[in-house]
Design a protein around this motif. Structure first.
Motif, PDB file in Angstrom:
ATOM      1  N   GLU A 185       0.815  -1.197   0.000  1.00 11.91           N
ATOM      2  CA  GLU A 185       0.000   0.000   0.000  1.00 11.91           C
ATOM      3  C   GLU A 185       0.861   1.265   0.000  1.00 11.91           C
ATOM      4  O   GLU A 185       0.437   2.308  -0.441  1.00 11.91           O
ATOM      5  N   ASN A 186       2.069   1.182   0.529  1.00 13.42           N
ATOM      6  CA  ASN A 186       2.918   2.369   0.616  1.00 13.42           C
ATOM      7  C   ASN A 186       4.303   2.020   0.094  1.00 13.42           C
ATOM      8  O   ASN A 186       5.200   1.673   0.854  1.00 13.42           O
ATOM      9  N   GLY A 187       4.475   2.099  -1.215  1.00 12.27           N
ATOM     10  CA  GLY A 187       5.721   1.681  -1.846  1.00 12.27           C
ATOM     11  C   GLY A 187       6.906   2.546  -1.479  1.00 12.27           C
ATOM     12  O   GLY A 187       8.019   2.048  -1.292  1.00 12.27           O
ATOM     13  N   ASP A 188       6.689   3.878  -1.343  1.00 12.71           N
ATOM     14  CA  ASP A 188       7.795   4.781  -1.019  1.00 12.71           C
ATOM     15  C   ASP A 188       8.346   4.478   0.370  1.00 12.71           C
ATOM     16  O   ASP A 188       9.558   4.448   0.576  1.00 12.71           O
ATOM     17  N   ARG A 189       7.459   4.238   1.299  1.00  8.96           N
ATOM     18  CA  ARG A 189       7.888   3.929   2.660  1.00  8.96           C
ATOM     19  C   ARG A 189       8.632   2.597   2.700  1.00  8.96           C
ATOM     20  O   ARG A 189       9.635   2.453   3.397  1.00  8.96           O
ATOM     21  N   LEU A 190       8.134   1.636   1.942  1.00  6.34           N
ATOM     22  CA  LEU A 190       8.794   0.329   1.872  1.00  6.34           C
ATOM     23  C   LEU A 190      10.236   0.487   1.392  1.00  6.34           C
ATOM     24  O   LEU A 190      11.173  -0.033   2.000  1.00  6.34           O
ATOM     25  N   LEU A 191      10.426   1.235   0.286  1.00 11.73           N
ATOM     26  CA  LEU A 191      11.761   1.408  -0.285  1.00 11.73           C
ATOM     27  C   LEU A 191      12.693   2.076   0.715  1.00 11.73           C
ATOM     28  O   LEU A 191      13.830   1.648   0.907  1.00 11.73           O
ATOM     29  N   ARG A 192      12.196   3.104   1.383  1.00 12.37           N
ATOM     30  CA  ARG A 192      13.013   3.816   2.365  1.00 12.37           C
ATOM     31  C   ARG A 192      13.434   2.897   3.503  1.00 12.37           C
ATOM     32  O   ARG A 192      14.591   2.858   3.905  1.00 12.37           O
ATOM     33  N   ASN A 193      12.473   2.127   4.021  1.00 13.04           N
ATOM     34  CA  ASN A 193      12.767   1.246   5.155  1.00 13.04           C
ATOM     35  C   ASN A 193      13.740   0.133   4.789  1.00 13.04           C
ATOM     36  O   ASN A 193      14.608  -0.234   5.573  1.00 13.04           O
ATOM     37  N   VAL A 194      13.577  -0.422   3.566  1.00 14.87           N
ATOM     38  CA  VAL A 194      14.472  -1.498   3.138  1.00 14.87           C
ATOM     39  C   VAL A 194      15.896  -0.963   2.966  1.00 14.87           C
ATOM     40  O   VAL A 194      16.865  -1.597   3.399  1.00 14.87           O
ATOM     41  N   VAL A 195      16.026   0.201   2.342  1.00 12.76           N
ATOM     42  CA  VAL A 195      17.364   0.794   2.147  1.00 12.76           C
ATOM     43  C   VAL A 195      18.033   1.058   3.495  1.00 12.76           C
ATOM     44  O   VAL A 195      19.206   0.716   3.699  1.00 12.76           O
ATOM     45  N   LEU A 196      17.286   1.637   4.437  1.00 11.65           N
ATOM     46  CA  LEU A 196      17.848   1.900   5.757  1.00 11.65           C
ATOM     47  C   LEU A 196      18.190   0.597   6.478  1.00 11.65           C
ATOM     48  O   LEU A 196      19.226   0.485   7.143  1.00 11.65           O
ATOM     49  N   GLY A 197      17.299  -0.393   6.336  1.00 10.44           N
ATOM     50  CA  GLY A 197      17.550  -1.686   6.962  1.00 10.44           C
ATOM     51  C   GLY A 197      18.804  -2.342   6.427  1.00 10.44           C
ATOM     52  O   GLY A 197      19.592  -2.934   7.188  1.00 10.44           O
ATOM     53  N   GLU A 198      19.027  -2.235   5.118  1.00 10.15           N
ATOM     54  CA  GLU A 198      20.233  -2.801   4.506  1.00 10.15           C
ATOM     55  C   GLU A 198      21.482  -2.077   5.002  1.00 10.15           C
ATOM     56  O   GLU A 198      22.545  -2.690   5.194  1.00 10.15           O
ATOM     57  N   GLN A 199      21.362  -0.761   5.215  1.00  6.54           N
ATOM     58  CA  GLN A 199      22.493  -0.003   5.748  1.00  6.54           C
ATOM     59  C   GLN A 199      22.828  -0.459   7.166  1.00  6.54           C
ATOM     60  O   GLN A 199      24.007  -0.619   7.524  1.00  6.54           O
ATOM     61  N   ILE A 200      21.781  -0.695   7.979  1.00  4.09           N
ATOM     62  CA  ILE A 200      22.002  -1.190   9.345  1.00  4.09           C
ATOM     63  C   ILE A 200      22.628  -2.581   9.306  1.00  4.09           C
ATOM     64  O   ILE A 200      23.508  -2.923  10.117  1.00  4.09           O
ATOM     65  N   HIS A 201      22.182  -3.393   8.336  1.00  5.23           N
ATOM     66  CA  HIS A 201      22.748  -4.741   8.162  1.00  5.23           C
ATOM     67  C   HIS A 201      24.251  -4.637   7.889  1.00  5.23           C
ATOM     68  O   HIS A 201      25.074  -5.350   8.501  1.00  5.23           O
ATOM     69  N   GLY A 202      24.629  -3.726   7.001  1.00  6.08           N
ATOM     70  CA  GLY A 202      26.044  -3.532   6.696  1.00  6.08           C
ATOM     71  C   GLY A 202      26.834  -3.054   7.905  1.00  6.08           C
ATOM     72  O   GLY A 202      27.953  -3.513   8.156  1.00  6.08           O
ATOM     73  N   LEU A 203      26.217  -2.145   8.688  1.00  6.35           N
ATOM     74  CA  LEU A 203      26.873  -1.628   9.886  1.00  6.35           C
ATOM     75  C   LEU A 203      27.059  -2.747  10.924  1.00  6.35           C
ATOM     76  O   LEU A 203      28.105  -2.827  11.584  1.00  6.35           O
ATOM     77  N   ALA A 204      26.032  -3.608  11.063  1.00  4.86           N
ATOM     78  CA  ALA A 204      26.132  -4.726  12.016  1.00  4.86           C
ATOM     79  C   ALA A 204      27.281  -5.647  11.643  1.00  4.86           C
ATOM     80  O   ALA A 204      28.047  -6.107  12.510  1.00  4.86           O
ATOM     81  N   PHE A 205      27.434  -5.903  10.339  1.00  2.00           N
ATOM     82  CA  PHE A 205      28.521  -6.761   9.868  1.00  2.00           C
ATOM     83  C   PHE A 205      29.867  -6.095  10.148  1.00  2.00           C
ATOM     84  O   PHE A 205      30.827  -6.739  10.606  1.00  2.00           O
TER      85      PHE A 205
END
Length: 569
Positions: free
Chosen positions: A53-73
């Motif tokens: 229902e909210n594609g823009d929010r999804l994209l933003r959250n996934v990009v930020l989540g991937e950045q956090i994933h990289g930081l965790a690694f």
């Protein structure tokens, strides 16, 4: 702070808090990263077609989540189970199951929580097969499913319409919670197995599980689906005893139940007696009026809702557009369209489809096509409405071209699509094309022709005077004894003056539907067009003898923005 802000949907504020924490040099640990990942897990919600229902929010959250994933690694937390589960949850809730699988496979020792997250993720994507496979692998790996596992499996199966498997999961629960009862009851209700839903509701009470507002609203829906007014009244009485009848969510269900059972006065009484109305109650009442053919009243209630500064939803607009359609009021439909644009709902697929339907049925086929072409997302209903609109307005060639465009776009036609395109072929005399499309239903698209499809193609053949081909098809089809088929043939016999077949069709109709006036009227019209007045007199005397009365017809016109009903005997 990040966790609290995330829970109240303050996603932007929570992420800003994480940035502030980093700038101030506060040491980031796995708990910090898990907190911000829980915020990123608040992705878009799936609609019933599997789209976010909210594609823009999804994209933003996934990009930020991937950045956090990289930081965790980078910080060396990749083997932290708690953080890994947070990563799994973030990817799964945002529908990125390939990334979730990658994280899952790197876990040294997954926990029950890890398995549960994966099952829930597959369920959210509507992939019950993967969810069941994950459930079986979990058990094979020595993990015992807990209550959350079964709830996730239950939700996954119900989302995919696999109620039988969902019931197996439910029966395996030793002590199902009210959430589990609601899930399985909703599954039966959504699949229109209302009797089973009501039986489970009774069983739930025998098990001393107290229903909540969700339970009773679902059951009211099932009572409405069965037109089980007495059951709905019993639920209403229980709600009054428990003082739940003033809950807006429950009141919406009561309004819907009474409306669908034809008791619109009771629905209006509940609506008017509510101390405070929310959009659900307004929508339920507007829909109830429309359902009972009180379209003017529904339109006026919509205006009253807006005057009270209640903001309409997509459902509000789709419902009021259906009122304009039934009133054949293009003027009011255009007014509503302007308001839809102003409120920013024009791109919504449901509202857009209702607009296409309204313009088509009000005769503005160009307006319908213009809006259809502007829609960013279309579903099967949108395509069907536009094809059917062309068919009903006499644009057979355009309907067939649009059907071909639909196939070329990769959209899969359904049974309704073929009714629309075959109707177009029938109304425009496209016999060969219609027959080819009819034959392609089973061979190319795996859809078995039903009564409506046979009726359309027989109508197509009969209108063109191909009575021999129509009779051959009728001998082979499984619906030979349906009155509608013979009415179609009889109607076409009038156009072509085929008296012998008309008499045969009329005799079949006298046998199949003795109370109907249609065969008498059509046969009398055929005789009168040929000047056979004695036969006309015989038919009229037969109608009088059997007390058959012709139903009056009516037409509807709109004059200077006013609706006028002209009754024609």
């Amino acid at each position: 702070m990040m966790g609290g802000l995330g829970r109240i949907d303050g996603v932007v504020e929570a992420l800003e808090m994480f940035r502030m924490m980093s700038r101030k040099g506060v040491r980031i640990d796995s708990i910090s990263l898990s907190a911000v990942l829980s915020v990123c897990a608040k992705g878009g919600e799936y609609d019933e077609f599997g789209c976010y229902e909210n594609g823009d929010r999804l994209l933003r959250n996934v990009v930020l989540g991937e950045q956090i994933h990289g930081l965790a690694f980078k910080l060396g937390f990749e083997r932290d189970l708690y953080l890994s589960n947070s990563l799994l949850d973030m990817y799964a809730k945002n529908g990125i199951m390939k990334s979730a699988e990658m994280v899952f496979h790197t876990l040294g020792k997954p926990s029950v929580v890890s398995w549960n997250i994966m099952i829930a993720g597959y369920g959210q994507k509507g992939n019950s097969g993967k969810a069941i496979e994950c459930f079986q692998r979990m058990q094979f790996s020595g993990f015992k499913p807990d209550a959350v596992t079964y709830i996730n499996m239950l939700a996954a199966c119900i989302k995919c319409g696999d109620v039988d498997t969902a019931r197996q999961m439910f029966d395996n629960m030793s002590c199902p919670s009210v959430i589990s009862w609601n899930a399985i009851i909703s599954g039966y209700s959504q699949n229109e197995n209302h009797r089973e839903a009501i039986d489970l509701f009774r069983e739930m009470q025998f098990q001393s599980v107290k229903p909540d507002r969700t339970t009773v609203t679902v059951i009211l829906g099932s009572c409405a689906g069965m037109a089980f007014l007495e059951g709905g009244k019993q639920v209403h009485a229980a709600l009054q005893k428990a003082a739940l009848h003033t809950d807006n969510y429950v009141a919406g269900g009561l309004i819907g139940m009474y409306s669908k059972c034809g008791k619109i006065e009771r629905a209006e009484h509940i609506f008017s007696s509510m101390p405070e109305l929310d959009i659900v109650c307004w929508n339920s009442m507007i829909a109830g009026l429309t359902l009972n053919s009180l379209n003017r009243e529904a339109f006026m209630l919509f205006k009253q809702m807006r005057q009270g500064r209640m903001l309409p939803t997509e459902f509000s607009y789709a419902t009021v557009l259906s009122c304009c359609t039934k009133l054949s009021s293009l003027f009011q439909g255009r007014q509503v369209h302007s308001q839809i644009v102003k409120d920013g709902y024009e791109s919504d697929v449901f509202v857009g489809t209702a607009l296409v339907d309204m313009y088509c049925k009000c005769g503005d086929i160009d307006g319908a096509r213009k809006h259809f072409d502007m829609m960013p997302v279309r579903n099967i209903v949108t395509w069907n409405e536009m094809i059917h609109g062309y068919a009903q307005n006499g644009y057979g060639d355009q309907a067939v071209h649009l059907y071909e465009d639909m196939i070329a776009s990769g959209a899969k036609p359904d049974a309704v699509t073929f009714i629309a395109v075959l109707t177009a072929c029938s109304h425009s005399g496209l016999v060969d094309l219609g027959f080819r499309i009819f034959n392609s239903m089973k061979s190319e698209h795996g859809i078995d022709p039903e009564l409506d499809h046979y009726t359309c193609i027989i109508d197509c053949l009969s209108r063109a005077g191909h009575f021999h081909d129509a009779e051959l098809l009728m001998e082979k089809m499984p619906y030979r004894d349906d009155p509608i088929v013979w009415e179609v043939v009889l109607s076409s016999c009038r156009v072509h003056g085929n008296v012998s077949l008309a008499q045969q069709a009329a005799e079949e109709l006298f046998r199949l539907d003795p109370e109907s006036s249609t065969p008498y009227v059509l046969l009398a019209n055929i005789y009168s067009s040929l000047g056979r007045w004695n036969d006309v007199r015989v038919i009229r005397e037969l109608m009088s003898e059997k007390q058959i009365v012709k139903d009056p017809g009516y037409s509807w016109t709109e004059h200077k923005e006013q609706d006028t009903c002209l009754f024609v005997g």
